[in-house]
Every structure is written in C-alpha cells, then in structure tokens.
Design a protein around this motif. Structure first.
Motif, PDB file in Angstrom:
ATOM      1  N   ASP A  92       0.933  -1.146   0.085  1.00 23.48           N
ATOM      2  CA  ASP A  92      -0.034  -0.183   0.139  1.00 23.48           C
ATOM      3  C   ASP A  92       0.795   1.147  -0.026  1.00 23.48           C
ATOM      4  OD1 ASP A  92      -2.534   1.368   0.130  1.00 23.48           O
ATOM      5  OD2 ASP A  92      -2.507   1.455   2.302  1.00 23.48           O
ATOM      6  N   LEU A  93       0.413   2.280  -0.457  1.00 19.71           N
ATOM      7  CA  LEU A  93       0.987   3.711  -0.584  1.00 19.71           C
ATOM      8  C   LEU A  93       2.385   3.505  -1.070  1.00 19.71           C
ATOM      9  CD1 LEU A  93      -0.482   4.987   3.059  1.00 19.71           C
ATOM     10  CD2 LEU A  93      -1.290   5.300   0.708  1.00 19.71           C
ATOM     11  N   THR A  94       2.555   2.892  -2.243  1.00 24.24           N
ATOM     12  CA  THR A  94       3.937   2.918  -2.654  1.00 24.24           C
ATOM     13  C   THR A  94       4.142   4.348  -3.310  1.00 24.24           C
ATOM     14  OG1 THR A  94       3.045   2.047  -5.057  1.00 24.24           O
ATOM     15  CG2 THR A  94       3.837   0.458  -3.151  1.00 24.24           C
ATOM     16  N   ARG A  95       2.962   4.948  -3.932  1.00 21.65           N
ATOM     17  CA  ARG A  95       2.788   6.284  -4.511  1.00 21.65           C
ATOM     18  C   ARG A  95       3.135   6.369  -6.042  1.00 21.65           C
ATOM     19  NH1 ARG A  95      -0.119   8.068  -0.702  1.00 21.65           N
ATOM     20  NH2 ARG A  95      -0.785   9.071  -2.509  1.00 21.65           N
ATOM     21  N   PHE A  96       3.690   5.003  -6.533  1.00 23.20           N
ATOM     22  CA  PHE A  96       3.948   4.774  -8.070  1.00 23.20           C
ATOM     23  C   PHE A  96       3.364   3.605  -8.512  1.00 23.20           C
ATOM     24  CE2 PHE A  96       7.108   7.989  -6.639  1.00 23.20           C
ATOM     25  CZ  PHE A  96       6.760   8.855  -7.778  1.00 23.20           C
ATOM     26  N   PRO A 100      -6.117  -1.558  -6.445  1.00 25.67           N
ATOM     27  CA  PRO A 100      -7.520  -1.554  -6.916  1.00 25.67           C
ATOM     28  C   PRO A 100      -8.605  -0.995  -6.135  1.00 25.67           C
ATOM     29  CG  PRO A 100      -6.796  -3.732  -6.132  1.00 25.67           C
ATOM     30  CD  PRO A 100      -5.552  -2.775  -6.381  1.00 25.67           C
ATOM     31  N   LEU A 101      -8.342  -0.991  -4.762  1.00 25.02           N
ATOM     32  CA  LEU A 101      -9.244  -0.757  -3.763  1.00 25.02           C
ATOM     33  C   LEU A 101      -9.967   0.679  -4.041  1.00 25.02           C
ATOM     34  CD1 LEU A 101      -8.309  -2.449  -0.448  1.00 25.02           C
ATOM     35  CD2 LEU A 101     -10.096  -3.249  -2.305  1.00 25.02           C
ATOM     36  N   PRO A 102      -9.125   1.982  -4.373  1.00 24.61           N
ATOM     37  CA  PRO A 102      -9.531   3.081  -4.625  1.00 24.61           C
ATOM     38  C   PRO A 102     -10.357   3.235  -5.682  1.00 24.61           C
ATOM     39  CG  PRO A 102      -7.180   3.187  -4.122  1.00 24.61           C
ATOM     40  CD  PRO A 102      -7.414   1.859  -4.084  1.00 24.61           C
ATOM     41  N   GLY A 103      -9.962   2.611  -7.084  1.00 20.71           N
ATOM     42  CA  GLY A 103     -10.667   2.580  -8.203  1.00 20.71           C
ATOM     43  C   GLY A 103     -12.263   1.803  -7.648  1.00 20.71           C
ATOM     44  N   LEU A 104     -12.079   0.819  -7.171  1.00 21.30           N
ATOM     45  CA  LEU A 104     -13.533  -0.084  -6.819  1.00 21.30           C
ATOM     46  C   LEU A 104     -14.489   0.707  -5.828  1.00 21.30           C
ATOM     47  CD1 LEU A 104     -12.054  -3.425  -6.089  1.00 21.30           C
ATOM     48  CD2 LEU A 104     -13.347  -2.880  -8.055  1.00 21.30           C
ATOM     49  N   LEU A 105     -13.675   1.456  -4.759  1.00 20.57           N
ATOM     50  CA  LEU A 105     -14.589   2.671  -3.999  1.00 20.57           C
ATOM     51  C   LEU A 105     -15.060   3.984  -4.653  1.00 20.57           C
ATOM     52  CD1 LEU A 105     -15.738   3.158  -1.356  1.00 20.57           C
ATOM     53  CD2 LEU A 105     -13.662   4.105  -0.546  1.00 20.57           C
ATOM     54  N   ALA A 106     -14.211   4.212  -5.482  1.00 17.03           N
ATOM     55  CA  ALA A 106     -14.639   5.445  -6.597  1.00 17.03           C
ATOM     56  C   ALA A 106     -16.074   4.935  -7.505  1.00 17.03           C
ATOM     57  CB  ALA A 106     -13.710   5.994  -7.348  1.00 17.03           C
ATOM     58  N   GLU A 107     -15.724   3.812  -7.804  1.00 16.52           N
ATOM     59  CA  GLU A 107     -16.796   3.077  -8.584  1.00 16.52           C
ATOM     60  C   GLU A 107     -18.273   3.048  -8.112  1.00 16.52           C
ATOM     61  OE1 GLU A 107     -16.604  -0.341 -11.964  1.00 16.52           O
ATOM     62  OE2 GLU A 107     -16.866  -0.902 -10.069  1.00 16.52           O
ATOM     63  N   ARG A 108     -18.141   2.687  -6.914  1.00 18.26           N
ATOM     64  CA  ARG A 108     -19.284   2.458  -6.210  1.00 18.26           C
ATOM     65  C   ARG A 108     -20.026   3.756  -5.700  1.00 18.26           C
ATOM     66  NH1 ARG A 108     -19.904  -2.582  -3.186  1.00 18.26           N
ATOM     67  NH2 ARG A 108     -21.829  -1.696  -2.673  1.00 18.26           N
ATOM     68  N   LEU A 109     -18.980   4.582  -5.222  1.00 20.45           N
ATOM     69  CA  LEU A 109     -19.574   6.042  -4.984  1.00 20.45           C
ATOM     70  C   LEU A 109     -20.255   6.635  -6.204  1.00 20.45           C
ATOM     71  CD1 LEU A 109     -16.706   7.498  -2.542  1.00 20.45           C
ATOM     72  CD2 LEU A 109     -19.271   7.064  -1.911  1.00 20.45           C
TER      73      LEU A 109
END
Length: 460
Positions: A92-96, A100-109
C-alpha cells in the motif's frame, strides 16, 4: 529482535488517567467543559447505538460521533474488512502504482451520483471541502467562493473561509476571498454572481448548525443561476450524505439538482479509518490535472490508503444489504412525527424539523409568566443555555447522549446511528417527555440552569 507492545496492559495501567492526560497534553478546555456540565463519563465499550460504563449501564447514542458512526460502533462487516485488508499485507501507498481498492470504491460511490465522473480521496471532511474549493477555483479561473450564512464546512484555513460562524473564524484571518449569502436567498446569490468573479457556491442541503433545510426549489434554481454565470455548485454532504437524510445524498431530495462537486466523509469511514472524498465532473478534474507535469498538483500522503478504502467498500455494502437508507427514512419519520406531536403539549417546544435521522428540536420563549421569567434569565446570561439544560438531564438521568446544535442556539440536534429503530425512538421520546415535564413543572433542571448561568457569567 521484536519488542512486544501490549495495548491492553497499557490501557489497564493508564486508562484511569484519561481526563488528567487531556488536561496536561491536549486541549485543556475540553475536560474542563465536560466536568462543568457533568459529561465526564467513563465509557468502557460500545456497540451499535449504545455505550456501556464500568457498572454495565447502557447509554443510547443520539450523536453518532458527530455523524461518523453511521452504521453504529463496531459493525462486524466493517471490522472483518479491516482484519482482511491487514492480513492481506498489501503493497500500500507505494505512490507509484495503481491499487484496485481506490478504483473500486470510487466506482461504487459514483454509482450513487451518475452525473459525476471522478473521485479524489483525502482523509477528512474538511480536506474534501479544501479539494472542492481548489478544484472550483482552478476550473473556473476565479477566486471568490460564496457560502451560506450559518454554514459549517470545516476548520482548516480554506474551509474556514466558507464557515458561516464568526466564532470559529475570529483570530485566524485573513482568509480566502469569500462572501456569505443567506440560505435560500436567490436575489442575494444573483447580485454576487453579476460581479463575474465567483468560482462557486458551497452549500449544505441541510445545515448542521440549527438543522435548517434549504427551501424547496432553492438548490435547483441556484444551480441554474450559477451555471448561467459559469460558476459551480458544490454540495457539502459530509454530514448529510450516505443516507443520513433518508436518501443517499441530501441534494437528491430535490429533482434536477446535479452538483458539479460533492464532498463526503464521516460515515464513509465506518467509524474506523478517517476518509474523505470529493466527487466531481470529468472536465473539472481534467482542468486540475491538465498535463503530466501536474499529475501531483493535488494529492494527500495518506489518501486512498488500503484500510480506508476497505472500510468505505464495507460501509457501502452494508448500506445496500441492510437497507440502511430506507431505515433512516422510516425511523426518522417516526421519530420526527412523535416529537412534533409534543409541540402542542409544551410551550417551551417551538419546532421539530429535519429529514431522515437528522432532526432539530428548537426551544422558544414560553407564554406563561413563570416560565417566561426563567427563560429570560437564561437568555440574558447566554443564549443556548436552555437547550444545554435539556441535554444534561438526558445524559445524567436517562443515559442518552445528545448535543446542542451550535453555539448560542436553542436547538438540539439528533443524528443517531442509522441503524436505530423503534426501540430507540421509544426510549428517546419517553426520556425527552420526562425532561420537558420537569422543565414545565419547575423541577430540578432549573437548579442546574442557575449553575450554567453562573458559569456563563464567569466566562465573559
């Protein structure tokens, strides 16, 4: 070699020092305030809409951590999601990379706001507002943001610039260019827009301070005015979003309203991991991230971390599977209707308003001579003391946690976890009725009122 850390042992050893530690090392006025009004309780555990103290007595939570605990405390689905994401040991948080989790949560929101296209994840409601302010200024090329009187959008420098409460702003200027307009006043909005320098209007569909709802048709008409003048509508749904008002977003109560930017936070966290999100239209995001060299022009070090994203995904899953929004609407209607019936019984009770499980109970000047004299005494010392006189016995005598809706307001705000039902409605209404009976009969709560008056005078 690893060094063992035993959290349970630390709490067992030092937990009793909680108020002393806060007094020495944190905001020293907080424990002072809690001691003054008798809120210096020691809660041992919590689940759902309840706390328990060391004696095993339960307390009904009608505050939900200022709205953070939308699903109540320690929901098992959210807990499991957090255990799962920790056990997965994600990179997590490699920055580069792109997890998948941010994209999945954005999609659901975004599925709940089909007219919006993209999401920025931060860590709090005030960060979500800061993001919206920056994005609106960049997208429009204008500096000034309008906000509504008596609004609350956060306490960082940018969000403070659109805060309608002078008490929060005092001593922290100069702030960003801004102008307040009355909630619901389209003429005032039009006058400011004609100046040609307005980037956006930010508005709470229902204001947290005082629980004031925007008038019917206002949001739609404001949106049309803003777009005519090439300005944006920002909906602050930090407290009202995710089912609080009986729809997923509060702006959805009014047909045809499609904000350009929407801010959410609080309940999205599940009460565990801070998270904020700013939803917006594609063209706005492309104005901000306009080229490769602007790829990090707006970012957050802990934004979109795996724990926060897992919590958010679990929250949305629970909301769908347990029909949380429908429960908020039905239970809120029941609570509001039962409280509204009391306005004919108690002359001190002026109004009951709100939507879903965001309800304001307002007190007002009584008509009888005896009560009017006591009311006047409190008002002369400090406006808002009567509401505090109701909040205190609700906790001390009936073990129900509530809050006064804002400084110098005679309004109690109810924002319980969205999982409450008829049992909690019965308990609150019964307790509230007992407190109001005491107030109208000249009972013990007026003795406490004298203490509050002395404290208010001493603090001047």
């Amino acid at each position: 070699m690893t060094t063992e850390f035993d959290l349970g042992a630390l709490l067992a050893e030092r937990g009793a020092e909680r108020y002393e530690l806060h007094t020495r090392h944190l905001n020293h006025q907080l424990p002072r305030m809690l001691h003054t009004i008798g809120f210096d309780k020691v809660y041992e555990r919590a689940e759902g809409a309840y706390f328990w103290d060391a004696e095993g007595d339960d307390y009904l939570d009608m505050l939900a951590g200022f709205g953070v605990m939308g699903l109540g405390r320690h929901h098992p689905v959210v807990r499991k999601a957090l255990h799962d994401v920790l056990d997965a040991q994600l990179a997590d948080l490699t920055r580069f990379d792109c997890q998948p989790l941010p994209g999945l949560l954005a999609e659901r929101l975004l599925a709940h706001s089909p007219h919006l296209d993209r999401v920025f994840f931060g860590n709090s409601g005030t960060e979500a507002v800061e993001t919206a302010l920056k994005f609106a200024r960049r997208a429009t090329g204008r500096r000034r943001v309008l906000y509504c009187e008596h609004s609350f959008h956060g306490l960082t420098a940018g969000s403070l610039s659109v805060n309608g409460e002078e008490g929060f702003r005092d001593g922290f200027g100069p702030l960003l260019p801004d102008t307040a307009v009355p909630l619901g006043d389209l003429d005032a909005l039009a006058r400011e827009l004609k100046k040609g320098d307005v980037a956006a209007l930010i508005v709470e569909p229902i204001q947290g301070k005082g629980v004031h709802e925007s008038p019917p048709g206002y949001l739609r008409a404001a949106q049309e005015l803003l777009h005519r003048h090439k300005a944006l509508l920002i909906a602050d749904e930090v407290q009202t979003g995710l089912g609080r008002t009986g729809d997923f977003y509060a702006y959805q109560h009014e047909a045809g309203v499609e904000p350009d930017l929407v801010c959410v936070a609080k309940a999205l966290s599940g009460g565990y991991v801070p998270v904020g999100a700013t939803l917006g239209k594609d063209w706005i995001f492309k104005k901000v991230y306009s080229s490769l060299d602007r790829v990090l022009v707006h970012s957050a070090s802990f934004g979109a971390n795996a724990q926060a994203m897992a919590a958010g995904l679990a929250v949305l899953s629970v909301m769908e599977n347990e029909r949380i929004v429908a429960n908020a609407r039905a239970t809120g209607d029941l609570l509001k209707s039962r409280l509204a019936r009391l306005t004919d019984k108690y002359e001190l009770l002026a109004d009951v308003r709100g939507r879903g499980l965001m309800i304001g109970i307002e007190f007002g000047r009584p008509t009888s001579l005896k009560l009017r004299g006591r009311w006047t005494m409190l008002q002369a010392a400090r406006k808002g003391l009567f509401a505090q006189m109701v909040v205190v016995p609700l906790l001390q005598r009936h073990r129900i946690l509530t809050q006064v809706s804002g400084d110098h307001l005679e309004v109690i705000k109810l924002i319980p976890p969205l999982v409450v039902g008829e049992r909690e409605v019965d308990r609150f209404v019964d307790a509230f009725t007992a407190v109001m009976d005491d107030a109208h009969n000249g009972g013990l709560m007026w003795d406490f009122g004298k203490t509050l008056v002395k404290q208010a005078v001493a603090n001047r």
